[in-house]
Design an enzyme around this catalytic site. Structure first.
Site, PDB file in Angstrom:
ATOM      1  N   SER A  82       0.800  -1.214   0.000  1.00  0.00           N
ATOM      2  CA  SER A  82       0.000   0.000   0.000  1.00  0.00           C
ATOM      3  C   SER A  82       0.845   1.282   0.000  1.00  0.00           C
ATOM      4  CB  SER A  82      -0.947  -0.070   1.200  1.00  0.00           C
ATOM      5  OG  SER A  82      -1.810   1.014   1.217  1.00  0.00           O
ATOM      6  N   THR A 528      -0.440  -1.439  12.600  1.00  0.00           N
ATOM      7  CA  THR A 528       0.493  -1.709  11.503  1.00  0.00           C
ATOM      8  C   THR A 528       1.943  -1.358  11.833  1.00  0.00           C
ATOM      9  OG1 THR A 528       0.225   0.503  10.575  1.00  0.00           O
ATOM     10  CG2 THR A 528      -1.294  -1.174   9.774  1.00  0.00           C
TER      11      THR A 528
HETATM   12  C1  16G Z   1      -4.478  -0.478   7.709  1.00  0.00           C
HETATM   13  C2  16G Z   1      -5.963  -0.469   7.390  1.00  0.00           C
HETATM   14  C3  16G Z   1      -6.485   0.938   7.338  1.00  0.00           C
HETATM   15  C4  16G Z   1      -6.171   1.666   8.623  1.00  0.00           C
HETATM   16  C5  16G Z   1      -4.705   1.573   8.948  1.00  0.00           C
HETATM   17  C6  16G Z   1      -4.442   2.090  10.349  1.00  0.00           C
HETATM   18  C7  16G Z   1      -7.118  -2.048   5.953  1.00  0.00           C
HETATM   19  C8  16G Z   1      -7.201  -2.633   4.585  1.00  0.00           C
HETATM   20  N1  16G Z   1      -6.193  -1.110   6.107  1.00  0.00           N
HETATM   21  O1  16G Z   1      -3.751   0.111   6.678  1.00  0.00           O
HETATM   22  O2  16G Z   1      -7.866   0.862   7.147  1.00  0.00           O
HETATM   23  O3  16G Z   1      -6.538   3.012   8.541  1.00  0.00           O
HETATM   24  O4  16G Z   1      -4.302   0.209   8.919  1.00  0.00           O
HETATM   25  O5  16G Z   1      -3.109   1.893  10.685  1.00  0.00           O
HETATM   26  O6  16G Z   1      -7.843  -2.416   6.852  1.00  0.00           O
HETATM   27  P1  16G Z   1      -2.597   2.093  12.174  1.00  0.00           P
HETATM   28  O7  16G Z   1      -3.289   1.068  13.046  1.00  0.00           O
HETATM   29  O8  16G Z   1      -1.120   1.896  12.092  1.00  0.00           O
HETATM   30  O9  16G Z   1      -2.948   3.482  12.584  1.00  0.00           O
HETATM   31 MG    MG Z   2      -3.790   1.093   0.319  1.00  0.00          MG
END
Ligand code: 16G
Ligand code: MG
Length: 562
Positions: A82, A528
């Site tokens: 992504s 993430t």
């Molecule tokens: C991932 C999620 C996205 C979310 C992000 C938050 C999917 C396909 N993607 O990229 O929706 O906004 O995580 O990231 O679900 P964070 O937990 O690091 O803030």
């Molecule tokens: Mg994306």
């Protein structure tokens, strides 16, 4: 595991032994690196690409298991990271309906990918197949694709090696390089027995959207030119394919399309850059294309499942962001108006609702609720928003970062198709609602489809960017990334708006909030990255900044850093 009725138990056992041997051979080619712990998180596996080949091999095994478990329903596999920088990559699985992988299987993905040896992998695989009651004699069908990252081909090779251990029982459909939402579309269309969703290939996707968009634009085109920042990623390919199908009605100017330039992907461009920096990508700033008043531009992220729009203020020349919240509000209001115009009878009345996360700007939520549009708040991550949106007749969901779509319930489509309109106006509204349901990706947020959705709504309203922006003013806000020794001590509840642990911290955050006019702040561990995120919002920029600083200090104190 049950055996096929046509095989003797001896043959079945022999076949099973051969399969395990074949898995072992493949696994030996892809040993798991030591001291790495993989997690199937909010967006699948995502880390430095060089660490990922063994994970891809194992994801290949799991995708086949899942398809066999579902009697050969088609499963999707997308190789992408992504908006992450180019050295990263990742992989995620798509369920037959085109939605994210069933969360109970996320743990199986994590378990398989962390088996330290070939022996433990074989044993975990066997246990999973037994516990999940997978009939290994079932066929399996897989569709897979990748984004433009240079590490993609090697990872696809490892994935295909995983598929190959099952021999001819697995049918593969390699889409090559394409966007995440197109992969989701193809999975959904392949599994759709009615054949109504669309032709299950990239051409089918382009034709479906182009037809719906043309219906919606009617004789309103050609529209004003639109500048599209493709993040130097796969969105550039998808956009040029799509515009070739669409023709002249939307003059699209693609920018940042250097998909083969090393290091260019997501670098100083793309939806994530624009949203987090709240600024134009430097390349667009320098090009001066936005200088002409009311010129719209948008940015995709690296796999084209997120989009944000922006323009420059006519007199002040300042950057104005039209993010996921602004899209959700405009689209929900517009679809709400169409539903009223459709004048469906009492028993078929449709309700439009919006799903947001705690990151939604407070002004957007207030705007919607004060106009009687119901709003649900759920934890971050597309799967949460998607499921909550399914509970509305027409569910609009967007994260502020530009991830989102609009879901039309089956009964809503049926009601629209079977309605007998009382006037040309209501017939038109019904026709348009149905065209929107075709234009909007029903599987997942989709930058290309959302771009057309926004353009179609603007065309119907007769609005430019500034009229769209005029609805409400965002409250100033700050998002801070705080590195802590252990993010797992932070446990968020109530759609991530409150902290349950560490004990007592929530009270302190609330005391801090009270000191600022319209102050709102929350803390959550990232899904993430290895960090905690602090969000703060208040009436003025200075107050939002000060609240963010105060809460960041509280987080650091709670984790023993100060
Ligand atoms: C991932 C999620 C996205 C979310 C992000 C938050 C999917 C396909 N993607 O990229 O929706 O906004 O995580 O990231 O679900 P964070 O937990 O690091 O803030
Ligand atoms: Mg994306």
């Amino acid at each position: 595991m049950s055996s096929s009725p046509t095989k003797s138990p001896k043959d079945a056992a022999h076949e099973h032994a051969l399969l395990l041997n074949s898995i072992a051979e493949g696994a030996n080619e892809y040993p798991k690196p030591e001291h790495v712990n993989f997690t199937y998180g909010t967006a699948g596996f995502r880390t430095l690409a060089t660490k990922l080949p063994p994970v891809l091999f194992r994801v290949g095994l799991l995708a086949v298991l899942r398809s066999k478990r579902l009697e050969g329903a088609t499963i999707g596999v997308m190789v992408t990271a992504s908006h992450n920088p180019e050295p990263d990559n990742g992989v995620k699985l798509v369920d037959p309906s085109g939605e994210m992988l069933d969360p109970t299987w996320e743990a199986h993905a994590t378990a398989l990918s962390n088996c330290p040896t070939t022996e433990s992998l074989i044993s975990t695989f066997t246990t999973l197949a037994t516990h999940l009651r997978v009939d290994l004699h079932q066929p399996a069908n897989i569709v897979y694709a990748r984004d433009t990252r240079p590490s993609g081909p090697d990872l696809i090779k490892a994935l295909e090696r995983g598929f190959s251990v099952f021999g001819e029982s697995v049918k593969l459909n390699d889409l090559g390089i394409t966007t995440t939402p197109i992969l989701h579309y193809v999975v959904k269309a392949t599994n759709d027995r009615t054949g109504e969703y669309g032709t299950p290939n990239i051409k089918g996707y382009n034709e479906k959207m182009s037809k719906a968009f043309k219906t919606l634009i009617g004789n309103r085109g050609p529209l004003a030119p639109l500048y599209v920042d493709c993040a130097n990623g796969v969105g550039a390919n998808a956009l040029s394919d799509f515009t070739a199908t669409l023709g002249e009605i939307l003059p699209v100017h693609p920018l940042n399309t250097a998909t083969t330039t090393q290091g260019a992907l997501n670098h100083q461009c793309g939806a994530d850059f624009v949203k987090t920096k709240q600024a134009l990508p430097p390349s667009i700033q320098q090009s001066g294309v936005l200088a002409k008043p009311n010129t719209r531009a948008c940015s995709f992220d690296g796999d084209a499942d997120r989009i944000v729009f922006y323009y420059q203020h006519e007199t002040k020349g300042t950057f104005r962001l039209l993010d996921g919240d602004k899209i959700a509000v405009m689209v929900a209001m517009f679809l709400g108006d169409l539903v009223v115009k459709a004048k469906l009878d009492e028993e078929h009345k449709l309700q439009v609702g919006v799903v947001q996360t705690a990151y939604a700007n407070g002004s957007s939520t207030k705007y919607l609720t004060s106009r009687n549009i119901p709003v649900t708040c759920v934890p971050t991550g597309v799967k949460h928003l998607h499921h909550a949106a399914q509970r509305y007749d027409i569910g609009v969901y967007f994260e502020a970062n530009g991830h989102g779509t609009v879901l039309f319930a089956d009964h809503a489509i049926k009601a629209l198709k079977s309605a007998s309109p009382q006037s040309p106006d209501s017939a038109n509204a019904i026709k348009n609602l149905l065209a929107f349901s075709e234009l909007i990706n029903q599987a997942v947020g989709d930058a290309l489809s959302d771009m057309l959705l926004v353009e179609a709504v603007l065309a119907h309203r007769g609005w430019g960017a500034s009229e769209w922006d005029a609805g409400y003013e965002d409250l100033p806000n700050r998002l801070v990334k705080v590195e802590v020794p252990d993010r797992n001590i932070f446990v968020a509840v109530d759609a991530e708006r409150k902290l349950q642990y560490p004990l007592g911290l929530q009270d302190k955050i609330e005391d801090a909030m009270k000191k600022y006019d319209m102050g709102r702040s929350f803390v959550r561990p990232s899904g993430t990255e290895d960090c905690v995120r602090v969000y703060a919002e208040a009436k003025t920029t200075t107050e939002a900044e000060n609240l963010a600083i105060a809460v960041t200090d509280l987080v650091k104190m709670a984790s023993g850093q100060i």
